[in-house]
Design an enzyme around this catalytic site. Structure first.
Site, short mmCIF file in Angstrom:
data_model
loop_
_atom_site.label_atom_id
_atom_site.label_comp_id
_atom_site.label_asym_id
_atom_site.label_seq_id
_atom_site.Cartn_x
_atom_site.Cartn_y
_atom_site.Cartn_z
CG ASP A 1 -2.12 0.98 0.99
OD1 ASP A 1 -2.05 1.80 0.05
OD2 ASP A 1 -3.10 0.93 1.76
C1 BGC Z 1 -4.80 3.55 -0.04
C2 BGC Z 1 -4.96 2.54 -1.17
C3 BGC Z 1 -4.79 3.23 -2.48
C4 BGC Z 1 -3.45 3.92 -2.52
C5 BGC Z 1 -3.18 4.66 -3.81
C6 BGC Z 1 -3.51 4.32 -0.17
O1 BGC Z 1 -3.44 5.34 0.77
O2 BGC Z 1 -4.84 2.88 1.20
O3 BGC Z 1 -6.21 1.91 -1.09
O4 BGC Z 1 -4.93 2.31 -3.52
O5 BGC Z 1 -3.38 4.86 -1.46
O6 BGC Z 1 -4.00 5.77 -3.93
#
Ligand code: BGC
Length: 764
Positions: A228
């Site tokens: 993530d």
């Molecule tokens: C979120 C993800 C997301 C990623 C990219 C993160 O902060 O938890 O779900 O895909 O950012 O935007």
């Protein structure tokens, strides 16, 4: 791409740099070797591709269709619809040269408070897994990869970067992992996104057990694990654990460099790096698409109107009619309808955070209603400031209510109430909305409430209104979809993918949610959602699986293919469903399984969802619905054998309209073919011994050794019905007899030896 050959040609530095992003959204290209970059973007209910170049983060994004978020689409219980949703998003991704869509999100809704519940499907792992698998099939059918997230046990936003989800193994296997497992084994997503949090002490991004042993060794996942955004702590440890691609681009000092140094210092086996690079190249090669297209190509290869129509169809086939007293719905198009509440005009149609889509267009319910009937509108509250009622706006609404036949009040949770990044602290709607509903209801007896919320709310007014439509957050076409249902153009057919509790403190995680500082213990264990409310026989506001229709369905003639099966066999369950009303409609037929007699061997839920089917029926039409159940429908996770196991028992097969409206029941005996060894010891109760295959034989054998005790004789031991009497046997045999000295010389070791001789390695 000959990947093995490429790996051989790449320098150590090139391999290391492949393991982190070029920027926020792209992988690194290796031009020397003709390895292209690929782009990934959010997200689960529509594309969020940044408009101002790939190096930016959370910036305005290009326009895309905002489909209904998972909280709503899950209520469709419709695999084909989820496939269609995935395919439409996949199509939009193709048109933007996006190669991986960052979704779906399958985390379990442990508490209504999680700020990100709107992005997740359900409190039930079976439903979440099925929905996710269909979504992935839809996207990947277009040649675009997916990233199932957030792996794993990421069920709160509070301290999401550091909190440690402390979960016992059985709960993990039965509640928090199965949706991932189902979707990964069934639909093979290109990537898995590991979560920020820790699981039982270790960061998900460094958790070898999670990312390698479970994900790859057990489930056979062949894609790549992506972090993530910013979830990496110790990059080298992560790589060793199976975390292939760090996103976004590596931090400074570059983690790529740390990888290189670790290999040079002999702290990281280059083979580990090679494997990660190989996996990344495999995904790039599979999803890179057509080389001739450039990143910013504007050509749209999809029909914006057609996608809007898909969004509207998904929303209207997912919204849940919770209550419909006196058949207040559908509304007559000639009735005098007062539309009340600013959310009718300014809809809340998606959640905040990384999944927020810049929608092509948004249809408000007011706009849609005006196309259906001559409606009046009054604002009722100011959505930006509705914690307290506005007396003036309320008075206007009451006066509109007085001169209308029916009032439809649009309320819900304002944007700032729920979002990625934080959790709610309570489950209440703004007071200005609650008071408005009551004021309108006291002015007019015919009130319908339409809700726009990403997670359950308390409804202190539920008894005062005749109709409630749970619209959740409906995507760009949610307003139109709500009107389709309100005015009867669509017969509602969604059912709740989560329980709506009466109040927050009813929720099983209530005592432990948020945790203490960085530790969150999942002490309610497997009792999540309806598994808890049913076991506690608690009243709920609306149960899991509930949803009404403008027609009615009759359930009959349950057939089971067999009365007894082995756990290696399957059971076919068939039921007839008939549309007994006047309107065509769709019904979600749900199948639950419960162990008939739950005893002291295993803590178990009363029932668990093990199948569902959505069928379409014309008035008077009848269809047979068939389910096939295998071992997974009857099993629990046995930590002793580290696998799912079936207790040889009678099971109840329940088929019904909701978790609390079971129409048909049948019974099947399922026999385990797997031994779950339980070594008897001198303290093992007779009851447990009797449950063992050779338990009776052992007890007779023991009885013969103690003829001097009147109450220990073969007859008594053989008589299972005389349970109280039998229960004293182990005391006599294994404790008192020896303590009283009546059997001098008998030691625990002797008893254990007798037990081992007959009982060792028995089935439980
Ligand atoms: C979120 C993800 C997301 C990623 C990219 C993160 O902060 O938890 O779900 O895909 O950012 O935007």
């Amino acid at each position: 791409m000959d990947i093995k050959k490429l790996i051989g040609e790449m320098t150590l530095e090139e391999k290391a740099m492949l393991c982190s992003g070029l920027n926020f959204w792209e992988t690194k290209p290796v031009e020397r070797l003709d390895i292209p970059k690929i782009m990934m973007t959010d997200g689960p209910h529509g594309l969020r591709k940044v408009a101002s170049g790939p190096s930016t983060g959370h910036r305005p994004s290009k326009e895309a269709t905002c489909f209904p978020p998972a909280v709503l689409s899950a209520c469709s219980f419709d695999r084909e619809l989820l496939y269609e949703l995935g395919a439409a998003i996949g199509q939009e991704a193709l048109s933007e040269n996006v190669r991986i869509v960052l979704g779906p999100g399958v985390n379990i809704k442990r508490s209504p408070l999680c700020g990100r519940n709107f992005e997740y499907f359900s409190e039930d792992p079976y439903l979440a897994g099925e929905m996710a698998a269909s979504f992935i099939d839809g996207v990947q059918g277009k040649g675009v990869g997916t990233s199932i997230k957030h792996f794993a046990a990421n069920n709160q936003e509070t301290r999401r970067w550091s909190s440690d989800s402390v979960i016992d193994e059985r709960t993990l296997r039965e509640i928090y992992l199965p949706a991932f497992k189902k979707a990964i084994t069934k639909a093979k997503p290109a990537t898995v996104m590991c979560s920020y949090n820790r699981l039982n002490g270790e960061y998900a991004s460094e958790n070898r057990r999670l990312l390698t042993e479970i994900l790859r060794d057990e489930w056979g996942f062949e894609g790549i694990v992506i972090s993530d955004w910013g979830a990496v702590n110790d990059r080298v440890l992560g790589l060793k654990a199976g975390m292939d691609l760090e996103m976004p681009g590596a931090a400074v000092p570059s983690n790529d460099e740390l990888i290189v140094r670790a290999v040079r210092a002999g702290e990281l086996d280059e083979a580990v790096l090679n494997l990660a690079a190989e996996r990344i190249l495999t995904v790039i090669s599979k999803y890179k698409g057509d080389k001739s297209r450039t990143g910013d190509e504007e050509t749209r290869t999809f029909d914006v109107d057609a996608h809007d129509a898909i969004a509207r169809k998904i929303a209207s086939e997912s919204m849940v009619l919770l209550k419909n007293e006196d058949n207040i719905l559908p509304l007559s198009k000639t009735a005098k309808v007062a539309i009340i509440g600013e959310m009718a005009e300014k809809p809340r149609y998606q959640g905040s955070g990384s999944s927020a889509v810049n929608a092509f267009r948004v249809t408000s319910a007011l706009e849609a209603a005006r196309g259906c009937a001559a409606v009046t509108y009054s604002k009722g509250y100011d959505v930006k400031n509705c914690d307290e009622p506005s007396q003036q706006l309320m008075a206007e609404a009451v006066s509109a209510a007085k001169s209308a036949d029916v009032c439809v009040v649009f309320v819900g949770l304002p944007h700032h109430y729920e979002s990625e990044g934080y959790d709610r602290l309570h489950m209440r709607m703004p007071e200005g909305m609650n008071k408005l509903i009551l004021a309108v209801a006291s002015a007019n007896p015919n009130v319908v409430v339409v809700l726009s919320n990403g997670a359950p709310v308390e409804m202190p007014w539920a008894g005062e209104v005749k109709g409630i439509l749970e619209g959740y957050i409906g995507g760009q076409a949610g307003g139109g979809a709500a009107c389709d249902i309100l005015f009867g153009d669509v017969n509602p057919c969604g059912k709740l993918a989560e329980t709506l509790p009466i109040k927050l403190s009813d929720n099983p995680s209530y005592l432990y949610y948020f945790g203490e500082r960085d530790t969150t213990q999942y002490r309610e264990g497997i009792f999540v959602g309806y598994r808890y409310y049913d076991k506690k026989e608690m009243e709920v506001l609306f149960p899991f699986g509930h949803g009404m229709s403008y027609t009615s369905f009759e359930y009959s003639n349950l057939r089971l293919s067999s009365a007894k099966i082995d756990d290696t066999q399957t059971l076919t369950v068939t039921a007839n469903i008939k549309n007994t009303g006047n309107a065509a409609g769709k019904e979600i037929v749900q199948l639950y399984v419960g162990q008939k007699n739950i005893d002291d061997r295993l803590i178990r839920a009363e029932k668990e969802l093990r199948g569902f089917a959505k069928i379409s029926l014309a008035p008077g039409e009848s269809k047979a619905v068939e389910f096939t159940l295998d071992k997974s429908a009857f099993s629990y996770y046995n930590t002793q054998i580290a696998d799912f196991h079936v207790l040889s028992e009678d099971y109840i097969i329940m088929v019904g309209r909701s978790s609390r409206d079971i129409a048909l029941c049948g019974e099947v005996y399922v026999k385990s073919t797997v031994k779950a060894p339980q070594r008897a010891n001198p303290n093992t109760t007779v009851r447990d011994i009797r449950r063992m295959e050779r338990g009776g034989e052992f007890l007779s054998y023991i009885a013969k050794k103690f003829p001097q005790h009147a109450n220990i004789n073969e007859e008594a031991l053989a008589d299972g019905s005389n349970y109280e009497h039998i229960r004293c046997v182990p005391e006599f045999v294994f404790r008192q007899t020896r303590l009283m000295g009546s059997m001098p010389g008998v030691t625990d070791a002797d008893i254990q030896a007798w037990m081992d001789e007959i009982l060792n390695e028995e089935n439980v």
